[in-house]
Motif scaffolding. Structure first.
Motif, mmCIF file in Angstrom:
data_model
loop_
_atom_site.group_PDB
_atom_site.id
_atom_site.type_symbol
_atom_site.label_atom_id
_atom_site.label_comp_id
_atom_site.label_asym_id
_atom_site.label_seq_id
_atom_site.Cartn_x
_atom_site.Cartn_y
_atom_site.Cartn_z
ATOM 1 N N ASP A 88 62.680 65.966 15.236
ATOM 2 C CA ASP A 88 63.767 66.312 14.746
ATOM 3 C C ASP A 88 64.366 65.342 13.675
ATOM 4 N N LEU A 89 63.451 64.240 13.165
ATOM 5 C CA LEU A 89 63.634 63.430 12.179
ATOM 6 C C LEU A 89 63.410 63.772 11.097
ATOM 7 N N VAL A 90 62.743 64.814 10.739
ATOM 8 C CA VAL A 90 62.290 65.321 9.307
ATOM 9 C C VAL A 90 63.305 65.754 8.743
ATOM 10 N N GLY A 91 63.320 65.267 7.443
ATOM 11 C CA GLY A 91 64.322 65.643 6.638
ATOM 12 C C GLY A 91 65.749 64.891 6.838
ATOM 13 N N GLY A 92 65.635 64.216 7.888
ATOM 14 C CA GLY A 92 67.030 63.237 8.156
ATOM 15 C C GLY A 92 66.991 61.890 7.559
ATOM 16 N N LYS A 93 68.152 61.171 7.770
ATOM 17 C CA LYS A 93 68.042 59.564 7.287
ATOM 18 C C LYS A 93 67.936 58.471 8.614
ATOM 19 N N VAL A 94 66.989 57.924 8.681
ATOM 20 C CA VAL A 94 66.650 56.908 9.777
ATOM 21 C C VAL A 94 66.663 55.680 9.341
ATOM 22 N N LEU A 95 67.375 54.773 10.060
ATOM 23 C CA LEU A 95 67.344 53.259 9.900
ATOM 24 C C LEU A 95 66.313 52.829 10.267
ATOM 25 N N ASN A 96 65.694 51.764 9.852
ATOM 26 C CA ASN A 96 64.718 50.899 10.434
ATOM 27 C C ASN A 96 64.617 49.568 9.773
ATOM 28 N N SER A 97 64.336 48.353 10.090
ATOM 29 C CA SER A 97 64.226 47.446 9.635
ATOM 30 C C SER A 97 62.979 46.767 9.042
ATOM 31 N N GLY A 98 62.943 45.978 8.086
ATOM 32 C CA GLY A 98 61.590 45.256 7.559
ATOM 33 C C GLY A 98 60.509 46.234 6.874
ATOM 34 N N LYS A 99 60.884 46.973 5.951
ATOM 35 C CA LYS A 99 59.958 47.715 5.270
ATOM 36 C C LYS A 99 58.586 47.185 4.972
ATOM 37 N N GLY A 100 57.659 47.958 5.553
ATOM 38 C CA GLY A 100 56.168 47.349 5.543
ATOM 39 C C GLY A 100 56.010 46.415 6.570
ATOM 40 N N LEU A 101 56.741 46.017 7.405
ATOM 41 C CA LEU A 101 56.412 45.019 8.476
ATOM 42 C C LEU A 101 56.160 45.661 9.806
ATOM 43 N N THR A 102 55.784 45.047 10.794
ATOM 44 C CA THR A 102 55.224 45.829 11.788
ATOM 45 C C THR A 102 56.116 46.780 12.557
ATOM 46 N N PRO A 103 57.457 46.449 12.765
ATOM 47 C CA PRO A 103 58.293 47.513 13.107
ATOM 48 C C PRO A 103 58.126 48.905 12.319
ATOM 49 N N ASP A 104 58.104 48.849 11.078
ATOM 50 C CA ASP A 104 57.883 50.002 10.063
ATOM 51 C C ASP A 104 56.618 50.499 10.300
ATOM 52 N N ILE A 105 55.321 49.808 10.277
ATOM 53 C CA ILE A 105 54.148 50.373 10.480
ATOM 54 C C ILE A 105 53.887 50.883 11.983
ATOM 55 N N THR A 106 54.340 50.408 12.826
ATOM 56 C CA THR A 106 54.294 50.846 14.169
ATOM 57 C C THR A 106 55.041 52.199 14.345
ATOM 58 N N VAL A 107 55.980 52.348 13.704
ATOM 59 C CA VAL A 107 56.809 53.678 13.912
ATOM 60 C C VAL A 107 55.987 54.772 13.078
ATOM 61 N N GLN A 108 55.381 54.538 11.903
ATOM 62 C CA GLN A 108 54.768 55.139 10.940
ATOM 63 C C GLN A 108 53.427 55.811 11.622
ATOM 64 N N SER A 109 52.816 54.560 12.334
ATOM 65 C CA SER A 109 51.481 54.939 13.235
ATOM 66 C C SER A 109 51.793 55.997 14.264
ATOM 67 N N VAL A 110 53.037 56.106 14.849
ATOM 68 C CA VAL A 110 53.203 56.922 15.727
ATOM 69 C C VAL A 110 53.442 58.228 15.532
ATOM 70 N N LEU A 111 54.421 58.251 14.109
ATOM 71 C CA LEU A 111 54.517 59.594 13.784
ATOM 72 C C LEU A 111 53.281 60.288 13.504
ATOM 73 N N THR A 112 52.505 59.559 12.503
ATOM 74 C CA THR A 112 51.318 60.065 11.936
ATOM 75 C C THR A 112 50.293 60.699 13.289
ATOM 76 N N ASP A 113 50.160 59.840 14.397
ATOM 77 C CA ASP A 113 49.383 60.380 15.586
ATOM 78 C C ASP A 113 49.970 61.667 16.024
ATOM 79 N N LYS A 114 51.446 61.880 15.994
ATOM 80 C CA LYS A 114 52.123 63.126 16.298
ATOM 81 C C LYS A 114 52.072 64.272 15.440
ATOM 82 N N GLY A 115 51.451 64.124 14.348
ATOM 83 C CA GLY A 115 51.225 64.780 13.250
ATOM 84 C C GLY A 115 52.498 65.161 12.410
ATOM 85 N N ILE A 116 53.388 64.179 12.426
ATOM 86 C CA ILE A 116 54.728 64.198 11.257
ATOM 87 C C ILE A 116 54.269 63.183 10.286
ATOM 88 N N ASP A 117 54.471 63.594 9.101
ATOM 89 C CA ASP A 117 54.458 62.964 7.981
ATOM 90 C C ASP A 117 55.476 62.030 7.649
#
Length: 332
Positions: free
Chosen positions: A133-162
């Motif tokens: 449900d996040l696709v196309g929406g605006k989502v806040l996160n901290s530390g671009k390129g840091l571990t919170p960001d990378i962890t989120v992106q890794s989980v999204l990718t595993d779930k088939g979400i770009d």
């Protein structure tokens, strides 16, 4: 009688001399056997790690004869990183990626275990059911390129979400993120404990949608999730003081167990230690904090998996390369 006086004086003086020598010898012997305590420097970041170790640090628990532990709370990640890179602490609790960087850059720090797994949560005031449900929406996160960001992106990718299909809005730190969500200037974001509890107190409309750690466990087939707070030990210190390290880790485990059972008490302990979070917030946050001591021998695969994922997204996040087996401190 006059002849006896010099003899008696001589005996008395001799006795005094002998007593003086005996006393002096005893004092010298005593001074030689006195043990000078070895100072052990332990650095802890503010937040969940300081809560995990609060009981141990406050009660100044005796670990082993001949050792004196000095605890320091580092208020910012920058201060903690600088201290570790200068190889100042003998033991430290650091973000797991910092453990990899410290090993790759100094070759003098090893992982002995962890005190906490992922504590980040997807939250929103909107009617969101999951990550899709996040696709196309605006989502806040901290530390671009840091571990919170990378962890989120890794989980999204595993779930088939770009991840590129989501409009991420980044701030530098959690302290910047909370006011935006609390005041309604933003409605969705990834927030860690104990900041999440603070946020929910300020904005009761905030709902927890997903636990990032639970999603990691599911997508990565991991029992405990991803390691967030890592105990590192200076290699040369650990090699010469293995018994102490083992006893210290046992005490850390006990301290973590105490924190999970005695929320109100550990809140007071953490405040006395210098943690910035209020005791009542700490107490409420513990059910979602994922504080747990796990020795490195029981978590090597989780670390390898985590570092591989971080490296795949950005090699710099782990210091340029995946750490070799030498990073893991296994007590002989």
């Amino acid at each position: 009688m006059k002849k006896l006086i010099p003899v008696i004086l001589s005996m008395a003086l001799g006795s005094t001399f002998l007593m003086g020598c005996t006393k002096s010898t005893q004092e010298t012997s005593k001074s030689k056997t006195q043990v000078v305590s070895k100072e052990v420097k332990v650095s802890i970041p503010d937040g969940l790690p300081s809560i995990a170790i609060a009981k141990l640090a406050n009660e100044n628990t005796h670990i082993q004869e001949g050792y004196e532990i000095k605890y320091t709370i580092e208020k910012t990640p920058e201060n903690l990183s600088t201290s570790v890179m200068k190889q100042e602490p003998d033991i430290a609790i650091v973000p797991s990626n910092m453990a990899a960087i410290a090993y790759n850059k100094t070759s003098n720090y090893q992982i002995a275990g962890s005190v906490g797994n992922g504590s980040f949560y997807l939250v929103s005031t909107k009617n969101i059911k999951g990550f899709e449900d996040l696709v196309g929406g605006k989502v806040l996160n901290s530390g671009k390129g840091l571990t919170p960001d990378i962890t989120v992106q890794s989980v999204l990718t595993d779930k088939g979400i770009d991840p590129a299909s989501i409009n991420f809005d980044y701030v530098n730190s959690t302290s910047e993120l909370i006011p935006l969500l609390a005041t309604g200037k933003a409605d969705t974001g990834f927030v860690p404990e104990p900041a999440l509890t603070m946020l929910m107190n300020k904005n009761p409309n905030i709902k927890i949608i997903k636990s990032l750690n639970d999603e990691w466990k599911q997508t990565k087939k991991s029992k405990d999730g991803y390691p967030q707070s890592t105990i590192i030990v200076k290699s040369d210190f650990a090699k010469e003081n293995q018994e102490f390290i083992g006893l210290f880790l046992n005490a850390v485990s006990d301290s973590v167990d105490f924190a999970n059972i005695n929320g109100s008490d550990v809140g007071d302990y953490a405040k006395k230690l210098g943690a910035s979070v209020e005791p009542k917030i700490i107490n409420k946050s513990l059910e979602r904090a994922n504080l747990k001591f796990i020795s490195i021998k029981d978590s090597i695969n989780d670390y390898k998996n985590y570092y591989q994922n971080l490296f795949d997204f950005d090699a710099k996040s782990v210091g340029g390369k995946i750490p070799d087996e030498g990073i893991y401190f296994i007590k002989e």
